[in-house]
Design a protein around this motif. Sequence first.
Motif, PDB file in Angstrom:
ATOM      1  N   SER A  41      21.175  -6.105   8.185  1.00 38.56           N
ATOM      2  CA  SER A  41      19.945  -6.892   8.141  1.00 38.56           C
ATOM      3  C   SER A  41      18.729  -6.026   8.461  1.00 38.56           C
ATOM      4  O   SER A  41      17.703  -6.083   7.781  1.00 38.56           O
ATOM      5  CB  SER A  41      20.048  -8.047   9.133  1.00 38.56           C
ATOM      6  OG  SER A  41      18.827  -8.726   9.243  1.00 38.56           O
ATOM      7  N   VAL A  42      18.860  -5.207   9.490  1.00 36.12           N
ATOM      8  CA  VAL A  42      17.754  -4.324   9.882  1.00 36.12           C
ATOM      9  C   VAL A  42      17.483  -3.297   8.792  1.00 36.12           C
ATOM     10  O   VAL A  42      16.325  -3.004   8.468  1.00 36.12           O
ATOM     11  CB  VAL A  42      18.070  -3.639  11.235  1.00 36.12           C
ATOM     12  CG1 VAL A  42      17.093  -2.527  11.523  1.00 36.12           C
ATOM     13  CG2 VAL A  42      18.052  -4.668  12.353  1.00 36.12           C
ATOM     14  N   LEU A  43      18.537  -2.748   8.196  1.00 32.53           N
ATOM     15  CA  LEU A  43      18.361  -1.762   7.123  1.00 32.53           C
ATOM     16  C   LEU A  43      17.693  -2.396   5.902  1.00 32.53           C
ATOM     17  O   LEU A  43      16.861  -1.756   5.254  1.00 32.53           O
ATOM     18  CB  LEU A  43      19.703  -1.139   6.740  1.00 32.53           C
ATOM     19  CG  LEU A  43      20.292  -0.171   7.762  1.00 32.53           C
ATOM     20  CD1 LEU A  43      21.672   0.291   7.312  1.00 32.53           C
ATOM     21  CD2 LEU A  43      19.379   1.017   8.000  1.00 32.53           C
ATOM     22  N   THR A  44      18.025  -3.643   5.594  1.00 40.43           N
ATOM     23  CA  THR A  44      17.384  -4.345   4.481  1.00 40.43           C
ATOM     24  C   THR A  44      15.894  -4.518   4.744  1.00 40.43           C
ATOM     25  O   THR A  44      15.059  -4.283   3.861  1.00 40.43           O
ATOM     26  CB  THR A  44      18.054  -5.713   4.252  1.00 40.43           C
ATOM     27  OG1 THR A  44      19.440  -5.510   3.975  1.00 40.43           O
ATOM     28  CG2 THR A  44      17.407  -6.467   3.116  1.00 40.43           C
ATOM     29  N   ARG A  45      15.549  -4.916   5.964  1.00 38.69           N
ATOM     30  CA  ARG A  45      14.128  -5.064   6.317  1.00 38.69           C
ATOM     31  C   ARG A  45      13.407  -3.719   6.258  1.00 38.69           C
ATOM     32  O   ARG A  45      12.276  -3.627   5.798  1.00 38.69           O
ATOM     33  CB  ARG A  45      13.988  -5.693   7.697  1.00 38.69           C
ATOM     34  CG  ARG A  45      14.385  -7.141   7.714  1.00 38.69           C
ATOM     35  CD  ARG A  45      14.001  -7.887   8.979  1.00 38.69           C
ATOM     36  NE  ARG A  45      13.693  -7.080  10.132  1.00 38.69           N
ATOM     37  CZ  ARG A  45      14.229  -7.261  11.330  1.00 38.69           C
ATOM     38  NH1 ARG A  45      15.108  -8.217  11.527  1.00 38.69           N
ATOM     39  NH2 ARG A  45      13.885  -6.499  12.344  1.00 38.69           N
ATOM     40  N   LEU A  46      14.076  -2.657   6.725  1.00 37.62           N
ATOM     41  CA  LEU A  46      13.487  -1.324   6.689  1.00 37.62           C
ATOM     42  C   LEU A  46      13.244  -0.885   5.252  1.00 37.62           C
ATOM     43  O   LEU A  46      12.191  -0.327   4.929  1.00 37.62           O
ATOM     44  CB  LEU A  46      14.386  -0.317   7.411  1.00 37.62           C
ATOM     45  CG  LEU A  46      13.919   1.137   7.382  1.00 37.62           C
ATOM     46  CD1 LEU A  46      12.586   1.288   8.093  1.00 37.62           C
ATOM     47  CD2 LEU A  46      14.970   2.044   8.019  1.00 37.62           C
ATOM     48  N   GLU A  47      14.212  -1.136   4.390  1.00 40.48           N
ATOM     49  CA  GLU A  47      14.070  -0.779   2.985  1.00 40.48           C
ATOM     50  C   GLU A  47      12.881  -1.508   2.365  1.00 40.48           C
ATOM     51  O   GLU A  47      12.107  -0.922   1.605  1.00 40.48           O
ATOM     52  CB  GLU A  47      15.353  -1.132   2.236  1.00 40.48           C
ATOM     53  CG  GLU A  47      15.349  -0.689   0.796  1.00 40.48           C
ATOM     54  CD  GLU A  47      16.678  -1.024   0.136  1.00 40.48           C
ATOM     55  OE1 GLU A  47      16.845  -2.185  -0.299  1.00 40.48           O
ATOM     56  OE2 GLU A  47      17.537  -0.136   0.068  1.00 40.48           O
ATOM     57  N   ALA A  49      10.204  -2.560   3.945  1.00 42.34           N
ATOM     58  CA  ALA A  49       8.981  -1.967   4.501  1.00 42.34           C
ATOM     59  C   ALA A  49       8.661  -0.635   3.829  1.00 42.34           C
ATOM     60  O   ALA A  49       7.495  -0.339   3.535  1.00 42.34           O
ATOM     61  CB  ALA A  49       9.133  -1.777   6.010  1.00 42.34           C
ATOM     62  N   VAL A  50       9.679   0.154   3.574  1.00 39.00           N
ATOM     63  CA  VAL A  50       9.469   1.452   2.907  1.00 39.00           C
ATOM     64  C   VAL A  50       8.962   1.231   1.490  1.00 39.00           C
ATOM     65  O   VAL A  50       8.033   1.915   1.033  1.00 39.00           O
ATOM     66  CB  VAL A  50      10.775   2.283   2.922  1.00 39.00           C
ATOM     67  CG1 VAL A  50      10.672   3.484   2.003  1.00 39.00           C
ATOM     68  CG2 VAL A  50      11.097   2.734   4.339  1.00 39.00           C
ATOM     69  N   THR A  51       9.542   0.256   0.797  1.00 40.60           N
ATOM     70  CA  THR A  51       9.094  -0.044  -0.565  1.00 40.60           C
ATOM     71  C   THR A  51       7.632  -0.467  -0.569  1.00 40.60           C
ATOM     72  O   THR A  51       6.846  -0.006  -1.404  1.00 40.60           O
ATOM     73  CB  THR A  51       9.980  -1.158  -1.173  1.00 40.60           C
ATOM     74  OG1 THR A  51      11.331  -0.701  -1.196  1.00 40.60           O
ATOM     75  CG2 THR A  51       9.533  -1.510  -2.579  1.00 40.60           C
ATOM     76  N   ARG A  53       5.400   0.340   1.589  1.00 35.19           N
ATOM     77  CA  ARG A  53       4.592   1.520   1.925  1.00 35.19           C
ATOM     78  C   ARG A  53       4.383   2.404   0.695  1.00 35.19           C
ATOM     79  O   ARG A  53       3.284   2.881   0.439  1.00 35.19           O
ATOM     80  CB  ARG A  53       5.289   2.294   3.045  1.00 35.19           C
ATOM     81  CG  ARG A  53       4.581   3.533   3.490  1.00 35.19           C
ATOM     82  CD  ARG A  53       3.269   3.182   4.171  1.00 35.19           C
ATOM     83  NE  ARG A  53       2.599   4.392   4.580  1.00 35.19           N
ATOM     84  CZ  ARG A  53       1.916   4.513   5.674  1.00 35.19           C
ATOM     85  NH1 ARG A  53       1.775   3.496   6.480  1.00 35.19           N
ATOM     86  NH2 ARG A  53       1.337   5.646   5.974  1.00 35.19           N
TER      87      ARG A  53
END
Length: 120
Positions: A41-47, A49-51, A53
């Motif tokens: 879940s955290v990695l999905t949210r991070l991905e 956010a990166v997108t 950015r």
Amino acid sequence: MDLRLHTPRKQRIGTREKDVDHEERPSVSQAIDHALQRLESVLTRLEGAVTQRFEAERDPSDLETELAIMGEDRARLAAELDAASARLAEVEATSANVEHRLGQAIDAVEGVLAPSRASR
């Protein structure tokens, strides 16, 4: 065989006791599965956010192209505004000319009608 391992123990919760079965506690594999779900879940949210950015910091050439297009649009709109303003000035001048001519025509008609009214 030791029966104490299979007998639920009592746990005091507030003012009452509750049976606690050792099997109710999550096993190690369940805890690992839960941790992996949280990590995914955290990695999905991070991905995401990166997108966002990367989209925010697009290639400068894309921004330059967009700026050039906006400049062309601005120039086209300015030319259309100038043409519309010139057309408005022509219409206003024509309107003033028509108003002046109508005033002269009304005066001429009144001048012709005035002597005939006075003789009545």
